[in-house]
Design an enzyme around this catalytic site. Sequence first.
Site, PDB file in Angstrom:
ATOM      1  N   THR A  14       0.824  -1.212   0.000  1.00 20.51           N
ATOM      2  CA  THR A  14       0.000   0.000   0.000  1.00 20.51           C
ATOM      3  C   THR A  14       0.860   1.265   0.000  1.00 20.51           C
ATOM      4  OG1 THR A  14      -1.368  -1.282   1.517  1.00 20.51           O
ATOM      5  CG2 THR A  14      -2.063   0.973   1.087  1.00 20.51           C
ATOM      6  N   VAL A 134       7.460   6.379  12.332  1.00 22.39           N
ATOM      7  CA  VAL A 134       6.758   6.785  13.555  1.00 22.39           C
ATOM      8  C   VAL A 134       5.566   7.675  13.216  1.00 22.39           C
ATOM      9  CG1 VAL A 134       6.952   7.999  15.758  1.00 22.39           C
ATOM     10  CG2 VAL A 134       8.907   6.713  14.895  1.00 22.39           C
ATOM     11  N   LYS A 207       8.127   2.518  18.135  1.00 25.51           N
ATOM     12  CA  LYS A 207       8.067   3.930  17.762  1.00 25.51           C
ATOM     13  C   LYS A 207       8.574   4.806  18.894  1.00 25.51           C
ATOM     14  CE  LYS A 207       4.113   3.022  14.725  1.00 25.51           C
ATOM     15  NZ  LYS A 207       2.630   2.890  14.733  1.00 25.51           N
TER      16      LYS A 207
END
Lengths: 440, 440
Positions: A14, A134, A207
């Site tokens: 994607t 992130v 993250k």
Amino acid sequence: MAQSLRVGIAGLGTVGASVVRLLDQQKDILAARCGRAIVVTAVAARDRTRDRGIDLGGLQWYDDPVALADAPDIDVFVELIGGENGPAKKAVETALRAGKSVVTANKALIAHHGEALAHLAEERQVALSFEASVAGGIPVIKTVKEGLAGNRISRISGILNGTCNYILTRMEKESLSFKKCLKQAQVLGYAEADPTFDIDGYDTAHKLTILAALAFGVDVNIGAVYVEGIRSIDAFDIRMAKKLGYRIKLLGVAERSESGIEQRVHPTMVPDDSPIARVMGVTNAVNIQADAVGELTLAGPGAGGDATASSVIADLADIARGLVSPPFGAPAASLGRSIQEPMQVHEGGYYVRLTVADQPGAAASIVTSFADLGISLESIIQNRSEDAAQLDPAGRSGAPVPVVVITYATTEQAIRSAVDKAIAEGYVVEKPQVIRIERE
Amino acid sequence: MAQSLRVGIAGLGTVGASVVRLLDQQKDILAARCGRAIVVTAVAARDRTRDRGIDLGGLQWYDDPVALADAPDIDVFVELIGGENGPAKKAVETALRAGKSVVTANKALIAHHGEALAHLAEERQVALSFEASVAGGIPVIKTVKEGLAGNRISRISGILNGTCNYILTRMEKESLSFKKCLKQAQVLGYAEADPTFDIDGYDTAHKLTILAALAFGVDVNIGAVYVEGIRSIDAFDIRMAKKLGYRIKLLGVAERSESGIEQRVHPTMVPDDSPIARVMGVTNAVNIQADAVGELTLAGPGAGGDATASSVIADLADIARGLVSPPFGAPAASLGRSIQEPMQVHEGGYYVRLTVADQPGAAASIVTSFADLGISLESIIQNRSEDAAQLDPAGRSGAPVPVVVITYATTEQAIRSAVDKAIAEGYVVEKPQVIRIERE
């Protein structure tokens, strides 16, 4: 105009497809902003036949991402394969060794190998950029590295996983169970078939530790993060939080303490009128506290092809403009060891739910257990009539009832001891629930 | 390590003093992040004797900022004098002509002369940076220019003036009049002795047109901004907004329309559960809508010495790292003319308060006036008993009563005509109040 920046993209899922499409769609704006064109010249992916809704004609095709990383006719290698080891790591290392800049969205790779890769990038004086790793489309890495360059950051926290926030939001809005919401998130594509990585907090931890390294100038150390997911959150807890003026969010929090850096990921009760409590659904938000700027909050899409591609392209634009700086702001060699602050010394308010047999003395025993540890209670709620009925429709005496205790600031150590003490008293009949409260 | 970046600062008010102090305080972090030291070597200010709480020993002192701008031993000139013309402009031009990069917090200068100055900077291949000119410590210029480089932005809006937001917040929270809140803001230092620039919307307009230039790649054109301030906002309007589920904010909005760019500053009713409605007090917030990222919101301090200095220092850090890009992202020569969308064609919902003599037929006449212009009404509120009593304690018949009309989306043109028509009917006894509604 200067020569085009030639980009090779490995991984055409994607995000990869969005990057290819957007680079073409915005080519004029980008050329104006960067002073040169950014052109995809080669791609690597497994399936040549899949329809990705983009035109791949004219692009060189590689089956092996490592071969693409080493190709002499690309300037930047974009890694969108994923995974902390395997081909992603090998390809990124190969590209850096070949003196090519790298852009990646791979949080696992950076959280585990960020420092070693940063050393490699700095040796070759190329960029290693990972804005997309992130908080999706939120330019938080740029903000921390550049926008707040003159600040000493004391705390960085946020909602960094859209899947968890989506589940918690639906649990609250529709009074559904965790299981039901997870299933719906899977149907809608907001959660993976194996949701462990998201709902058990690991994604947030990856993250967070990247942000902590950037914010505090320490090494990326995924091992230093205390991690707890949202599996144990009960519809009762959500309801009770609401009653008490809180909302439950999965927060990642990294903050400086006197003795080190505290990094933790866990369900957190936040005041329902705080900005972070208002972040609903798959949206992400990051809050930064720093000496000069005070407080800054960024909110936006944490995932999605185009939003993540927006960050990948921002990194490419910086490289096209000739910006090469150490991946973590300060040079990798100067990053301090991150001293893991043990969770036991964490201080804050707590929500503790203890399910006890509904007998005289049960609540008193709990209060005593907490008092013995010197913990001050803000409130104790034993809502037998209504809430207990949810657990035992018969509402008969002796059936388990939840007793909820809200404490003033205390330590994790004290809470754990108090809970153990309460259990030892013999009234507690279910695994206790402990949720930390952040009041600021 | 490379040579130090030598900085000359003109203007040692609150922001200037913060810049000097923070550059010293964070010198280690900055040197690590930039690969070289950033050192203030000279300053220019009028009063040598004033105690600014900072050590100016060892710095070269200039009485004339233009002389400092031309000094051979500085690399960057920081302009913190203010004012769109006069010494600020002359000094900035001098510095750019001498091949020095410039950092400024001066929104009036950039809003009026940004394009000409950008041409000058680009000719000399130096930086002209003005992060601090918009939204204080929020790195919104970096976000638009770099973080969203791959996006086509469709709308940028926000609360860009802390003084106005502070006044509106207090008016709501404490049911106070505009005048009383303004006075208190002045006492607390949140508003100037002459508050015109802030409360009449000009400050917001300056900031908005800088953002619009960056977001849409058009020239900075302060003349293209429709401006309305908050002087006319009545405690009644604030109360009524609350009742209807809205909050009144002074918004700056720049958006692409089919025929051009709409830039407008005016009090706006926003849904009270929207993120922008939650921004209280002196905080600023900017919302950006763009094709790739979707929606992004940044919130933080819009003013204050240290917060504004944070942005000045971020600009200096970029210059120290060697980043020089066109001041408005794309080269000044490529900026399109901004086509001013006339306010008459603005479309949206409206709140209209008409104060009429309390006579039979007054409300009906208003409804007819709006219907004749084809405007659909969402509601019409004639709250005689309570709200009218605020205006006329006797509550006697024939006394002026406010009639509030909330419309569905219509045009400014239609609203103005309907209001004129209502006035012509003879019932309206006070200047009408018109507030635009943003529902998204």
